[in-house]
Design an enzyme around this catalytic site. Structure first.
Site, PDB file in Angstrom:
ATOM      1  CG  ASP A 122      74.575  20.775 106.426  1.00 60.38           C
ATOM      2  OD1 ASP A 122      74.699  20.095 107.466  1.00 60.38           O
ATOM      3  OD2 ASP A 122      73.525  20.802 105.754  1.00 60.38           O
ATOM      4  CD  GLN A 159      60.220  20.699  95.823  1.00 61.36           C
ATOM      5  OE1 GLN A 159      59.736  19.672  95.369  1.00 61.36           O
ATOM      6  NE2 GLN A 159      59.578  21.845  95.845  1.00 61.36           N
ATOM      7  CB  VAL A 160      67.648  18.253  93.527  1.00 61.90           C
ATOM      8  CG1 VAL A 160      68.562  18.138  92.313  1.00 61.90           C
ATOM      9  CG2 VAL A 160      68.230  19.254  94.519  1.00 61.90           C
ATOM     10  N   GLY A 200      66.125  14.444  94.925  1.00 58.39           N
ATOM     11  CA  GLY A 200      66.289  14.621  96.372  1.00 58.39           C
ATOM     12  C   GLY A 200      65.602  15.879  96.830  1.00 58.39           C
ATOM     13  CE  LYS A 201      60.261  18.556 100.323  1.00 57.17           C
ATOM     14  NZ  LYS A 201      60.457  19.024 101.655  1.00 57.17           N
ATOM     15  N   GLY A 202      65.848  18.711 100.222  1.00 58.54           N
ATOM     16  CA  GLY A 202      66.500  19.101 101.466  1.00 58.54           C
ATOM     17  C   GLY A 202      65.649  20.131 102.166  1.00 58.54           C
ATOM     18  N   GLY A 203      66.219  20.743 103.155  1.00 56.41           N
ATOM     19  CA  GLY A 203      65.495  21.752 103.906  1.00 56.41           C
ATOM     20  C   GLY A 203      65.225  22.984 103.066  1.00 56.41           C
ATOM     21  CG  PHE A 204      67.920  25.690 102.290  1.00 59.07           C
ATOM     22  CD1 PHE A 204      67.735  27.022 102.585  1.00 59.07           C
ATOM     23  CD2 PHE A 204      68.669  24.906 103.155  1.00 59.07           C
ATOM     24  CE1 PHE A 204      68.301  27.574 103.728  1.00 59.07           C
ATOM     25  CE2 PHE A 204      69.237  25.453 104.294  1.00 59.07           C
ATOM     26  CZ  PHE A 204      69.048  26.781 104.583  1.00 59.07           C
TER      27      PHE A 204
HETATM   28  N1  ATP Z   1      73.654  17.840  91.156  1.00 55.80           N
HETATM   29  C1  ATP Z   1      72.911  16.883  91.702  1.00 55.80           C
HETATM   30  N2  ATP Z   1      72.733  15.706  91.060  1.00 55.80           N
HETATM   31  C2  ATP Z   1      71.985  14.724  91.613  1.00 55.80           C
HETATM   32  N3  ATP Z   1      71.371  14.840  92.789  1.00 55.80           N
HETATM   33  C3  ATP Z   1      71.485  15.978  93.458  1.00 55.80           C
HETATM   34  C4  ATP Z   1      72.266  17.063  92.964  1.00 55.80           C
HETATM   35  N4  ATP Z   1      72.222  18.065  93.844  1.00 55.80           N
HETATM   36  C5  ATP Z   1      71.449  17.633  94.855  1.00 55.80           C
HETATM   37  N5  ATP Z   1      71.013  16.379  94.634  1.00 55.80           N
HETATM   38  C6  ATP Z   1      70.145  15.580  95.536  1.00 55.80           C
HETATM   39  O1  ATP Z   1      69.220  16.426  96.145  1.00 55.80           O
HETATM   40  C7  ATP Z   1      69.368  16.406  97.578  1.00 55.80           C
HETATM   41  C8  ATP Z   1      69.113  17.794  98.141  1.00 55.80           C
HETATM   42  O2  ATP Z   1      70.030  18.705  97.576  1.00 55.80           O
HETATM   43  P1  ATP Z   1      70.715  19.827  98.419  1.00 55.80           P
HETATM   44  O3  ATP Z   1      71.431  19.199  99.555  1.00 55.80           O
HETATM   45  O4  ATP Z   1      71.505  20.707  97.525  1.00 55.80           O
HETATM   46  O5  ATP Z   1      69.402  20.580  98.880  1.00 55.80           O
HETATM   47  P2  ATP Z   1      69.145  21.392 100.193  1.00 55.80           P
HETATM   48  O6  ATP Z   1      67.705  21.764 100.212  1.00 55.80           O
HETATM   49  O7  ATP Z   1      70.092  22.521 100.246  1.00 55.80           O
HETATM   50  O8  ATP Z   1      69.443  20.279 101.266  1.00 55.80           O
HETATM   51  P3  ATP Z   1      69.808  20.417 102.788  1.00 55.80           P
HETATM   52  O9  ATP Z   1      68.576  20.234 103.586  1.00 55.80           O
HETATM   53  O10 ATP Z   1      70.812  19.306 103.037  1.00 55.80           O
HETATM   54  O11 ATP Z   1      70.414  21.779 102.956  1.00 55.80           O
HETATM   55  C9  ATP Z   1      70.784  15.899  97.808  1.00 55.80           C
HETATM   56  O12 ATP Z   1      70.919  15.237  99.046  1.00 55.80           O
HETATM   57  C10 ATP Z   1      70.944  14.938  96.639  1.00 55.80           C
HETATM   58  O13 ATP Z   1      70.363  13.707  96.966  1.00 55.80           O
END
Ligand code: ATP
Length: 689
Positions: free
Chosen positions: A253, A135-136, A129-133
């Site tokens: 959030d 990438q996972v 996944g990828k969010g605003g902050f």
């Molecule tokens: N421990 C995990 N195991 C599997 N997938 C994960 C895990 N942590 C995060 N993900 C995936 O990665 C995505 C992004 O993670 P996360 O929300 O922590 O990132 P972010 O950049 O902080 O996102 P946001 O934009 O919501 O703040 C999640 O929506 C999820 O799909």
């Protein structure tokens, strides 16, 4: 129509009785009885000195600022058009605030092999996944001793969260989220973080690998989710939030994308987790154990537009109620596949979404949903800033929807069972069933906008005050001239349906006054001319047809003045001006436009704004408790704004009361005068929704 009155008297409990409704007489009000007359000195405190010619700045047609130059002759500043923050993010996630949305193409390459903070080495595999902050990615152990090790520090597969060191969250070193995981990681419903560290340009967190998000599950099931499944999610999510809150944090959030299930095919596949602690904040001060202080910064938005609480939209300090409101929206989204505020676009999106949230009653929001969901919404949107949510009660709302045997439920509800058990134990009972007979509280968001008069009264020494309302343009001069003859000056003006209201006082301290009724909002050339001769804006009002009444006085204590007309409440501009020593001294609206006047030498030592889609009762009381008093009010059809200030010189009587009435409060004013309370500010506009 409802009338409400609230008040503050220093050192006493606020009085909040209901005041009976008085119909409007619908005509000019003759001179009202006055209390003892007491004239104040009329010296011109503004001082002399020729001013340089003023510059006029037009950011665009709709936004203009005129600044009276300082007496040093310094250049007048140019103001940019400033709008409310708008945040965009991809996926099904709606819009997210405070997120640094990295463009995939522009992110530097990830390392091939990861080893941080004493961790084993991992090979990067598929993207999770990828969010605003960040990438996972899946990280697979390079050297495995036990290929069956599923979780824990030695797990074969882990989730690796990468955040580039230049990302917004890493301005001051490692991501803030790391600190929060240090406290919360591994607590009920929060994944465990095993290692973290920096490698090359990336901050990397090694955490337990989880499965699909609730958004993925909903999306992969044709945008549907069973009622029982959503009820189980409600139950378990409330217990996760309770645990997180009990440790002093709010998540900030809550949304379907941030709830993850355990990995499929494992014993945790029905277990719910909450991830993404990057926007978590403390609701409780660690050292004092006290609730953090209330504040509102209308230009600050944190969270995701679609699921954010109304308070988050309005920039209020986050507290436990916000997570629960976002959870309510999350549940309704999963059930109904749509929220009434989806589909807005453009730079005004945040404002429109917030307005729609306020205008959507729990009944409308939960149409076709089982009743417990509506009750949950009603409870959570009525929570006060520092109120402790009754988690066990909210969980018990959903009891009737989920199957009796927890083992057969689509989502594991162990955490919730434990919570209910603990609460029951504490109270000497096993459950909270029949806990109390409290019904969901009164609804403040009713979906029906209403406009009222908002009048503010200050306690002060007896003085002569006079009011006129329902005054047509042609009759203004007559009232003002008569008032002036009697030694009164205009202290406030307001407008309702193109008819003016005038308040004239003997206690303004002004030595002279001029006014201008003009067809525009505002007449800048006239204002600038008056500035040249040391008059300062002391009151103003706008009508819905775009005309304005501006009153300028001599003998104010102001040293410099600046004003701005804007399509939206210009908090950013106000905030900037505060830093330059200006304070808001007058405000008005015309249609949806705001005019804000700020002055140097205002006599205030601090100032704050309460802005809401309804009368912000709680915020005003909180500010009163902190020593602020309302010093300016204005309202559009949508929003009411209150400027509250701390005066440099404490007034002998700090009493302040507000009143909301459907008709001009003529009878009430007389009652107030009898108690030495005088109108300090009045406006007409949005009060309840
Ligand atoms: N421990 C995990 N195991 C599997 N997938 C994960 C895990 N942590 C995060 N993900 C995936 O990665 C995505 C992004 O993670 P996360 O929300 O922590 O990132 P972010 O950049 O902080 O996102 P946001 O934009 O919501 O703040 C999640 O929506 C999820 O799909």
């Amino acid at each position: 129509m409802r009338q409400l009155r609230s008040s503050v008297r220093k050192g006493r409990e606020p009085i909040v009785p209901n005041v009976p409704h008085t119909p409007s007489p619908g005509k000019d009000e003759p001179d009202a009885p006055t209390t003892r007359l007491r004239r104040r000195g009329t010296g011109n405190r503004a001082g002399g000195g020729r001013k340089k010619k003023n510059d006029v700045v037009n950011g665009d047609d709709a936004v203009k600022e005129i600044t009276l130059p300082r007496r040093t002759g310094e250049e007048v500043k140019v103001e940019e058009v400033e709008k409310m923050d708008e945040h965009e993010s991809g996926g099904g996630s709606g819009n997210k605030g405070l997120a640094a949305a990295d463009d995939e193409g522009s992110t530097p390459p990830l390392p091939e092999r990861v080893q941080v903070g004493g961790s084993p080495a991992y090979r990067i595999e598929k993207k999770l996944g990828k969010g605003g902050f960040g990438q996972v990615y899946v990280g697979r152990r390079v050297n495995t001793t036990n290929p069956l090790e599923r979780t824990g520090p030695g797990a074969v597969e882990v989730a690796l969260k990468f955040e580039h060191r230049s990302s917004k969250g890493c301005n001051y070193g490692p991501p803030y989220e790391w600190q929060v995981y240090n406290v919360l990681g591994g607590s009920h419903g929060v994944p465990r973080v095993h290692y973290k560290g920096r490698q090359g340009d990336y901050y990397i967190m090694v955490m337990d690998m989880l499965g699909p998000s609730l958004w993925d599950v909903w999306n992969n099931n044709s945008h549907m989710m069973s009622t029982e499944m959503v009820a189980c999610i409600a139950i378990e999510a409330i217990s996760i939030l309770e645990k997180l809150h009990s440790r002093g944090y709010v998540h900030g959030d809550v949304k379907p994308e941030n709830f993850l299930l355990g990995p499929p095919g494992t014993p945790d596949e029905k277990k719910l987790f909450l991830v993404d602690l990057g926007l978590a904040t403390k609701w409780r001060d660690t050292s004092t154990g006290l609730h953090v202080e209330y504040d509102q910064r209308p230009d600050v938005f944190r969270g995701t537009v679609r699921y954010a609480s109304v308070h988050a939209h309005l920039g209020r300090t986050g507290s436990r109620r916000d997570d629960l409101e976002s959870l309510a929206y999350t549940l309704i989204f999963l059930l109904r596949a749509k929220l009434p505020w989806q589909g807005y676009q453009g730079e005004n999106k945040g404002f429109l979404v917030c307005k729609k949230k306020m205008a959507t009653s729990p009944e409308t929001l939960c149409l076709l949903c089982p009743v417990p969901f509506r009750h949950f919404v009603e409870y959570v949107v009525n929570l006060k800033f520092d109120e402790e949510p009754n988690y066990a009660k909210y969980i018990s709302l959903f009891d009737g929807i989920v199957g009796p045997n927890p083992d057969n439920r689509p989502i594991n509800t162990d955490g919730a069972q434990k919570l209910i058990y603990q609460v029951g134990q504490k109270r000497g009972r096993l459950t909270v069933q029949g806990d109390d007979d409290e019904q969901p509280k009164k609804k403040v968001r009713m979906g029906m906008p209403a406009t009222q008069w908002i009048s503010v009264y200050n306690g002060r020494r007896p003085m002569k005050q006079r009011y006129h309302y329902n005054v047509a343009d042609e009759r203004l001069a007559q009232h003002i001239d008569k008032g002036n003859e009697d030694g009164l000056f205009i202290s406030s003006v307001a407008c309702c349906s193109s008819l003016w209201a005038l308040i004239m006082d003997a206690g303004t301290g002004f030595s002279d006054q001029v006014y201008k009724l003009s067809p525009c909002f505002l007449h800048k050339e006239w204002i600038m001319e008056q500035w040249e001769t040391n008059y300062y804006i002391s009151a103003l009002a706008g009508s819905s047809n775009g005309s304005s009444l501006v009153v300028m006085s001599k003998g104010t204590q102001y040293l410099q003045q600046s004003y701005k007309v804007s399509e939206s409440f210009p908090f950013k501009w106000i905030n900037k001006k505060w830093k330059e020593g200006f304070y808001v001294t007058a405000m008005a609206t015309s249609g949806n436009k705001w005019a804000i006047v700020m002055s140097r030498g205002s006599g205030f030592s601090d100032q704050t704004v309460e802005l809401d889609f309804l009368y912000p009762s709680e915020g005003i009381h909180k500010r009163w408790d902190a020593g602020y008093r309302i010093t300016a009010t204005a309202a559009t059809w949508d929003q009411a704004a209150f400027v509250l200030s701390i005066p440099r010189r404490k007034p002998p009587d700090e009493t302040q009361e507000t009143l909301r009435t459907s008709a001009f409060p003529s009878t009430h004013v007389k009652e107030k005068w009898a108690k030495n309370l005088y109108i300090a500010s009045v406006c007409y506009g949005r009060t309840v929704s």
